[in-house]
Design an enzyme around this catalytic site. Structure first.
Site, PDB file in Angstrom:
ATOM      1  N   ASN A   6       0.973  -1.137   0.099  1.00  0.00           N
ATOM      2  CA  ASN A   6      -0.614  -0.290  -0.214  1.00  0.00           C
ATOM      3  C   ASN A   6       0.934   0.913   0.207  1.00  0.00           C
ATOM      4  O   ASN A   6       1.619   1.413   1.167  1.00  0.00           O
ATOM      5  CB  ASN A   6      -1.295   0.050   1.133  1.00  0.00           C
ATOM      6  N   ASP A   8       0.387   4.276  -0.624  1.00  0.00           N
ATOM      7  CA  ASP A   8      -0.403   5.869   0.292  1.00  0.00           C
ATOM      8  C   ASP A   8      -0.062   7.385   0.257  1.00  0.00           C
ATOM      9  O   ASP A   8      -0.166   7.794   0.635  1.00  0.00           O
ATOM     10  CB  ASP A   8      -1.756   5.525   1.243  1.00  0.00           C
ATOM     11  N   HIS A   9       1.515   6.021   1.741  1.00  0.00           N
ATOM     12  CA  HIS A   9       1.869   6.628   2.257  1.00  0.00           C
ATOM     13  C   HIS A   9       2.849   8.030   1.911  1.00  0.00           C
ATOM     14  O   HIS A   9       3.412   8.788   2.946  1.00  0.00           O
ATOM     15  CB  HIS A   9       2.021   5.983   3.933  1.00  0.00           C
ATOM     16  N   HIS A  42      -5.830   3.442  -1.859  1.00  0.00           N
ATOM     17  CA  HIS A  42      -7.472   4.002  -1.500  1.00  0.00           C
ATOM     18  C   HIS A  42      -7.527   5.749  -1.749  1.00  0.00           C
ATOM     19  O   HIS A  42      -6.793   6.245  -1.899  1.00  0.00           O
ATOM     20  CB  HIS A  42      -7.444   4.256   0.018  1.00  0.00           C
ATOM     21  N   ARG A  44      -9.538   7.680  -1.208  1.00  0.00           N
ATOM     22  CA  ARG A  44     -10.473   8.504   0.191  1.00  0.00           C
ATOM     23  C   ARG A  44     -11.439   9.938  -0.697  1.00  0.00           C
ATOM     24  O   ARG A  44     -11.330  10.442  -1.729  1.00  0.00           O
ATOM     25  CB  ARG A  44     -10.201   8.995   0.804  1.00  0.00           C
ATOM     26  N   ARG A  48      -7.395  13.123   0.392  1.00  0.00           N
ATOM     27  CA  ARG A  48      -6.492  13.657   1.202  1.00  0.00           C
ATOM     28  C   ARG A  48      -5.396  12.885   0.531  1.00  0.00           C
ATOM     29  O   ARG A  48      -4.320  13.432   1.329  1.00  0.00           O
ATOM     30  CB  ARG A  48      -6.423  13.487   2.709  1.00  0.00           C
ATOM     31  N   GLU A  69      -9.182   0.582  -2.814  1.00  0.00           N
ATOM     32  CA  GLU A  69      -9.434   0.970  -1.898  1.00  0.00           C
ATOM     33  C   GLU A  69     -10.888   1.664  -1.717  1.00  0.00           C
ATOM     34  O   GLU A  69     -10.348   2.285  -2.245  1.00  0.00           O
ATOM     35  CB  GLU A  69      -8.994   0.678  -0.358  1.00  0.00           C
ATOM     36  N   THR A 100      -8.586   3.354   8.527  1.00  0.00           N
ATOM     37  CA  THR A 100      -9.914   2.460   8.273  1.00  0.00           C
ATOM     38  C   THR A 100      -9.737   1.924   9.512  1.00  0.00           C
ATOM     39  O   THR A 100      -9.112   0.495   9.928  1.00  0.00           O
ATOM     40  CB  THR A 100      -9.434   1.491   6.940  1.00  0.00           C
ATOM     41  N   GLU A 148     -10.980  -9.281   3.054  1.00  0.00           N
ATOM     42  CA  GLU A 148      -9.547  -8.989   4.471  1.00  0.00           C
ATOM     43  C   GLU A 148     -10.403  -8.486   4.978  1.00  0.00           C
ATOM     44  O   GLU A 148     -10.441  -8.476   5.492  1.00  0.00           O
ATOM     45  CB  GLU A 148      -8.651  -7.681   3.337  1.00  0.00           C
ATOM     46  N   HIS A 211      -4.142  -4.356   7.784  1.00  0.00           N
ATOM     47  CA  HIS A 211      -3.851  -3.391   9.097  1.00  0.00           C
ATOM     48  C   HIS A 211      -3.257  -3.201  10.032  1.00  0.00           C
ATOM     49  O   HIS A 211      -3.016  -4.065  10.669  1.00  0.00           O
ATOM     50  CB  HIS A 211      -5.512  -3.109   9.492  1.00  0.00           C
ATOM     51  N   GLY A 212      -2.109  -2.413   9.908  1.00  0.00           N
ATOM     52  CA  GLY A 212      -1.061  -2.535  11.508  1.00  0.00           C
ATOM     53  C   GLY A 212      -0.385  -3.341  11.600  1.00  0.00           C
ATOM     54  O   GLY A 212       0.594  -4.015  12.194  1.00  0.00           O
ATOM     55  N   GLN A 234       2.011   1.366   6.358  1.00  0.00           N
ATOM     56  CA  GLN A 234       2.217   1.938   7.477  1.00  0.00           C
ATOM     57  C   GLN A 234       3.915   1.525   7.295  1.00  0.00           C
ATOM     58  O   GLN A 234       4.541   2.034   7.821  1.00  0.00           O
ATOM     59  CB  GLN A 234       1.931   2.243   7.977  1.00  0.00           C
TER      60      GLN A 234
HETATM   61  N1  PXP Z   1      -5.522  -3.176   4.068  1.00  0.00           N
HETATM   62  C1  PXP Z   1      -6.953  -2.348   3.526  1.00  0.00           C
HETATM   63  C2  PXP Z   1      -7.760  -2.589   3.241  1.00  0.00           C
HETATM   64  C3  PXP Z   1      -6.607  -0.950   4.321  1.00  0.00           C
HETATM   65  O1  PXP Z   1      -7.542   0.376   4.618  1.00  0.00           O
HETATM   66  C4  PXP Z   1      -4.973  -0.460   4.849  1.00  0.00           C
HETATM   67  C5  PXP Z   1      -4.696   0.800   5.661  1.00  0.00           C
HETATM   68  O2  PXP Z   1      -5.099   1.544   3.910  1.00  0.00           O
HETATM   69  C6  PXP Z   1      -4.123  -1.707   4.803  1.00  0.00           C
HETATM   70  C7  PXP Z   1      -4.377  -2.782   4.157  1.00  0.00           C
HETATM   71  C8  PXP Z   1      -2.842  -1.313   5.175  1.00  0.00           C
HETATM   72  O3  PXP Z   1      -2.643  -1.361   6.856  1.00  0.00           O
HETATM   73  P1  PXP Z   1      -1.167  -0.621   7.093  1.00  0.00           P
HETATM   74  O4  PXP Z   1      -0.997   0.725   6.734  1.00  0.00           O
HETATM   75  O5  PXP Z   1      -1.768  -0.814   8.548  1.00  0.00           O
HETATM   76  O6  PXP Z   1      -0.119  -1.149   6.878  1.00  0.00           O
END
Ligand code: PXP
Length: 257
Positions: A6, A8-9, A42, A44, A48, A69, A100, A148, A211-212, A234
């Site tokens: 991912n 996004d960051h 994602h 959004r 953002r 996403e 999320t 997921e 996530h996380g 992240q």
């Molecule tokens: N999967 C989904 C559906 C998410 O919304 C996110 C966060 O954007 C992630 C995975 C990745 O999460 P993280 O950035 O905590 O690794």
């Protein structure tokens, strides 16, 4: 085990200055060259970080599948249908949240319609859900091909148990528990993920998780046979500050094998 990266960051950092630096397409190429199996982004509602131009360019230039996403907002679903990523992962979205924070409410009005619209446009649909047997059954009934599993509760418990998070301003009040309580809770969260993954596969769903997840906690999740893919953002982007994006992806790829 497949790894969706991912990115996004990278766009979060870019938007901090509103200049095209770091460039999201370069980030995509770095992740691909390090062996990412999928690019996850994602779009959004508040734009953002990722915007329409990013999505178009990433879909155009990526040699690997793009997992977009999105919420079930009508304007967003129309856009996703026009942009045609390989997969759309439907996530809950609140303007005020940092990320999320939980799985989808599968009774949301408009969810079934959104799934149908995406399917009609040849887009695979995944639902981002909490790891619960009930939500797995409902996802199968909604005819999603993927789910997921939200690993946030597992990841938070892991951090409170195994890191110094408790002594920082980011301590999670609801998890301010003894070590024994945290160990039990961690096992409980892990069991929920395992049993949900098992039921999902039995019901014909492909099961991803995310996530996380980070370099410390990913092993337990990566060793669940029924999970075929992890989506991680992240921790990979944070690690890339120290070792570069390519190495950060390579290291994560190694841990998920
Ligand atoms: N999967 C989904 C559906 C998410 O919304 C996110 C966060 O954007 C992630 C995975 C990745 O999460 P993280 O950035 O905590 O690794």
């Amino acid at each position: 085990m497949k790894l969706g990266v991912n990115i996004d960051h990278v766009a979060v950092l870019r938007e901090a200055r509103e200049v095209n630096d770091p460039d999201i397409i370069s980030a995509m190429y770095e992740a691909i060259s390090a062996g990412a199996d999928q690019i996850t982004i994602h779009l959004r509602e508040d734009r953002r970080h990722i915007n329409e131009t990013d999505v178009k360019n990433i879909i155009n230039f990526s040699k690997i599948p793009v997992n977009l996403e999105c919420s079930i907002n009508e304007e967003i679903i129309k856009l996703v249908c026009a942009l045609k990523p390989a997969r759309a992962t439907i996530v809950p979205e609140k303007r005020e949240e940092l990320t999320t924070e939980g799985g989808l409410n599968l009774s949301s009005k408009g969810l079934e319609h959104a799934i149908n619209e995406l399917h009609k446009n040849g887009i695979e649909v995944s639902l981002f859900i909490d790891p619960s047997l009930e939500d797995i059954r409902r996802s199968a009934a909604l005819k999603a091909s993927f789910v997921e599993l939200h690993t946030g509760a597992y990841a938070n418990t892991y951090l409170m148990l195994n890191s110094n998070l408790k002594y920082t301003k980011y301590s999670i009040d609801s998890l301010n528990l003894s070590k024994d309580e945290l160990k039990n809770l961690l096992n409980f969260e892990l069991e929920k993920i395992k049993s949900s993954a098992k039921l999902g596969v039995n019901l014909g769903l492909k099961v991803a998780a995310g996530h996380g997840l980070n370099y410390q906690n990913v092993g337990e999740i990566a060793s669940i046979d029924e999970i075929f893919e992890l989506n991680i953002g992240q921790s990979i982007i944070a690690r890339s500050v120290f070792v570069g994006l390519k190495n950060a992806v390579l290291e994560m790829k190694e841990l998920t094998k």
